[in-house]
Write a protein that holds these residues in place. Sequence first.
Motif, short mmCIF file in Angstrom:
data_model
loop_
_atom_site.label_atom_id
_atom_site.label_comp_id
_atom_site.label_asym_id
_atom_site.label_seq_id
_atom_site.Cartn_x
_atom_site.Cartn_y
_atom_site.Cartn_z
N ARG A 276 -66.19 -12.56 11.69
CA ARG A 276 -64.74 -12.60 11.46
C ARG A 276 -64.27 -11.27 10.92
NH1 ARG A 276 -63.63 -17.37 8.55
NH2 ARG A 276 -65.62 -18.17 9.31
N PHE A 277 -62.97 -11.00 11.04
CA PHE A 277 -62.38 -9.83 10.40
C PHE A 277 -61.03 -10.19 9.80
CE2 PHE A 277 -60.84 -9.10 14.85
CZ PHE A 277 -59.46 -9.01 14.61
N THR A 278 -60.65 -9.46 8.76
CA THR A 278 -59.39 -9.71 8.06
C THR A 278 -58.21 -9.09 8.80
OG1 THR A 278 -58.19 -9.38 5.99
CG2 THR A 278 -59.76 -7.67 6.62
N HIS A 279 -57.01 -9.66 8.61
CA HIS A 279 -55.79 -9.12 9.21
C HIS A 279 -55.03 -8.21 8.24
CE1 HIS A 279 -55.47 -12.84 12.11
NE2 HIS A 279 -56.57 -12.12 12.29
N THR A 280 -55.57 -8.00 7.05
CA THR A 280 -54.82 -7.29 6.00
C THR A 280 -55.40 -5.93 5.61
OG1 THR A 280 -56.07 -8.45 4.28
CG2 THR A 280 -54.02 -9.48 5.02
N ASN A 281 -56.53 -5.54 6.20
CA ASN A 281 -57.16 -4.28 5.84
C ASN A 281 -57.88 -3.73 7.07
OD1 ASN A 281 -59.04 -2.27 4.90
ND2 ASN A 281 -58.78 -3.06 2.82
N LEU A 282 -57.26 -2.76 7.74
CA LEU A 282 -57.82 -2.22 8.99
C LEU A 282 -59.19 -1.58 8.76
CD1 LEU A 282 -57.70 -1.48 11.97
CD2 LEU A 282 -56.36 0.55 11.34
N ILE A 283 -59.33 -0.83 7.67
CA ILE A 283 -60.62 -0.16 7.42
C ILE A 283 -61.73 -1.19 7.29
CG2 ILE A 283 -61.90 1.24 5.75
CD1 ILE A 283 -59.29 2.70 5.12
N GLN A 284 -61.48 -2.24 6.53
CA GLN A 284 -62.49 -3.29 6.35
C GLN A 284 -62.74 -4.04 7.65
OE1 GLN A 284 -64.34 -3.83 3.57
NE2 GLN A 284 -65.48 -5.28 4.86
N ALA A 285 -61.68 -4.31 8.41
CA ALA A 285 -61.83 -5.04 9.67
C ALA A 285 -62.68 -4.25 10.66
CB ALA A 285 -60.45 -5.34 10.26
N ALA A 286 -62.39 -2.96 10.79
CA ALA A 286 -63.15 -2.12 11.72
C ALA A 286 -64.62 -2.04 11.32
CB ALA A 286 -62.53 -0.72 11.78
N LYS A 287 -64.85 -1.90 10.02
CA LYS A 287 -66.22 -1.84 9.52
C LYS A 287 -66.97 -3.14 9.84
CE LYS A 287 -66.76 0.04 5.54
NZ LYS A 287 -66.76 0.30 4.08
N THR A 288 -66.29 -4.28 9.65
CA THR A 288 -66.92 -5.58 9.90
C THR A 288 -67.39 -5.69 11.34
OG1 THR A 288 -65.54 -6.64 8.22
CG2 THR A 288 -66.55 -8.07 9.87
N ILE A 289 -66.59 -5.18 12.26
CA ILE A 289 -66.93 -5.28 13.68
C ILE A 289 -67.95 -4.23 14.10
CG2 ILE A 289 -66.03 -5.18 16.04
CD1 ILE A 289 -63.30 -6.06 14.87
N PHE A 290 -67.59 -2.97 13.91
CA PHE A 290 -68.37 -1.89 14.52
C PHE A 290 -69.67 -1.58 13.78
CE2 PHE A 290 -63.89 -1.01 15.76
CZ PHE A 290 -64.05 -1.29 17.12
N VAL A 291 -69.67 -1.65 12.47
CA VAL A 291 -70.92 -1.42 11.74
C VAL A 291 -71.91 -2.54 12.04
CG1 VAL A 291 -71.98 -1.26 9.45
CG2 VAL A 291 -69.82 -0.07 9.92
N ALA A 292 -71.42 -3.78 12.04
CA ALA A 292 -72.30 -4.91 12.31
C ALA A 292 -72.92 -4.81 13.71
CB ALA A 292 -71.52 -6.21 12.18
N MET A 293 -72.17 -4.27 14.66
CA MET A 293 -72.66 -4.15 16.04
C MET A 293 -73.29 -2.79 16.32
SD MET A 293 -72.02 -7.15 17.14
CE MET A 293 -72.36 -6.97 18.88
N LYS A 294 -73.39 -1.94 15.27
CA LYS A 294 -73.99 -0.60 15.40
C LYS A 294 -73.27 0.23 16.47
CE LYS A 294 -78.51 -2.19 13.77
NZ LYS A 294 -79.97 -2.28 14.05
N ILE A 295 -71.94 0.20 16.40
CA ILE A 295 -71.11 0.95 17.35
C ILE A 295 -70.46 2.10 16.60
CG2 ILE A 295 -69.10 0.85 18.89
CD1 ILE A 295 -69.69 -2.14 19.24
N PRO A 296 -70.74 3.37 16.95
CA PRO A 296 -70.14 4.52 16.26
C PRO A 296 -68.62 4.53 16.48
CG PRO A 296 -72.03 5.19 17.58
CD PRO A 296 -71.70 3.78 17.99
N TYR A 297 -67.86 4.83 15.42
CA TYR A 297 -66.40 4.84 15.54
C TYR A 297 -65.82 5.67 14.42
CZ TYR A 297 -65.85 1.95 11.37
OH TYR A 297 -65.84 1.52 10.07
N LYS A 298 -64.52 5.96 14.52
CA LYS A 298 -63.79 6.57 13.41
C LYS A 298 -62.32 6.16 13.52
CE LYS A 298 -62.47 11.06 15.40
NZ LYS A 298 -62.54 12.53 15.21
N ILE A 299 -61.64 6.15 12.38
CA ILE A 299 -60.22 5.82 12.34
C ILE A 299 -59.45 7.11 12.09
CG2 ILE A 299 -58.41 4.49 11.19
CD1 ILE A 299 -60.50 2.44 10.41
N THR A 300 -58.54 7.46 12.96
CA THR A 300 -57.78 8.71 12.83
C THR A 300 -56.62 8.53 11.87
OG1 THR A 300 -56.23 8.22 14.62
CG2 THR A 300 -58.35 9.17 15.24
N GLU A 301 -55.96 9.66 11.56
CA GLU A 301 -54.80 9.61 10.67
C GLU A 301 -53.66 8.82 11.30
OE1 GLU A 301 -53.72 13.56 9.69
OE2 GLU A 301 -55.51 13.95 8.46
#
Length: 310
Positions: A276-301
């Motif tokens: 699952r991912f939260t709807h209130t914190n994009l940084i946390q949501a992205a981390k929950t998905i991509f880190v768990a799946m070992k997918i490299p990513y970054k969030i731009t400005e």
Amino acid sequence: MQQNYDDNFLARWMAGELTESELATFQESEAYADYAKIIETLDTASFSKPDLEANYAAFQTKIQSESKEEISEEKSTKVKPLIPTWLYAVAACVVLFIGYTFMFQETVYETQIAQQTEFKLPDNSEVQLNAASKITLTEFNWKNDRKLNLEGEAFFKVKKGSTFTVTSNQGDVTVLGTQFSVNSRVDTYIVQCYEGKVQVAIKESETVILTKGKAVVLQKGKLEKYTIVESTPDWLSDESSFYNIRIQEVVAELERQYNIKVTGKEYLKDVYFSGRFTHTNLIQAAKTIFVAMKIPYKITEEKTVEIQTH
């Protein structure tokens, strides 16, 4: 002598198909004012409710009253012909047509990206609509024909009554009174039953009966059943949850909930995500998905998520 105008002539006039010469001659005739009055009455009539009998009765009373007044005023000089009876039938048909248009007009509820809404149906059944979703229904005769079309995701609390059906491009869900959710996206179809019993008729596939706590997901032509423990969908509490869902659909839901763009989706492999991912914190949501799946990513400005290659 007054010119008689047949049905074909009047139909052409109402459709705007008279020649300039025919229209000019008609407008100079004694009968024109009577016919124009009928059209004016129809144009100004109020049809906020499809009460056809009341609308037509009011219209007929108005015309007959005005006709009597005009005859009384000119009685000392000449007798003015009454409006032909058949013309009332023509006007009544127009009234009926407008009434039927109101009866079968579709009602639409729609949400944008990163938006949810809730509303009640004519029988007081409750609907909560998730982001980027749309429901279309006809309210006329709803008590006996409870059917609506869904594009996207919604949660339903259905009042007992006649059969209640949610149609979509991928299948139909039919119940009598229960609580359930339907998620009908381009590549994913999910139905979850939270109370009662639902019948899921999946197009080009089998029909499934779901009871409380049971769910079914269709992905890439493959049907899978699973169990849920929640009493309502997680997205009602600002979370999105997934059971063995393709990562492409998880990322698409992230875009819908945060109104963002995820680039590099072509690098995603055909893997499945549970979590699952939260709807209130994009940084946390992205981390929950991509880190768990070992997918490299970054969030731009600019709040864009970039999926990167290894």
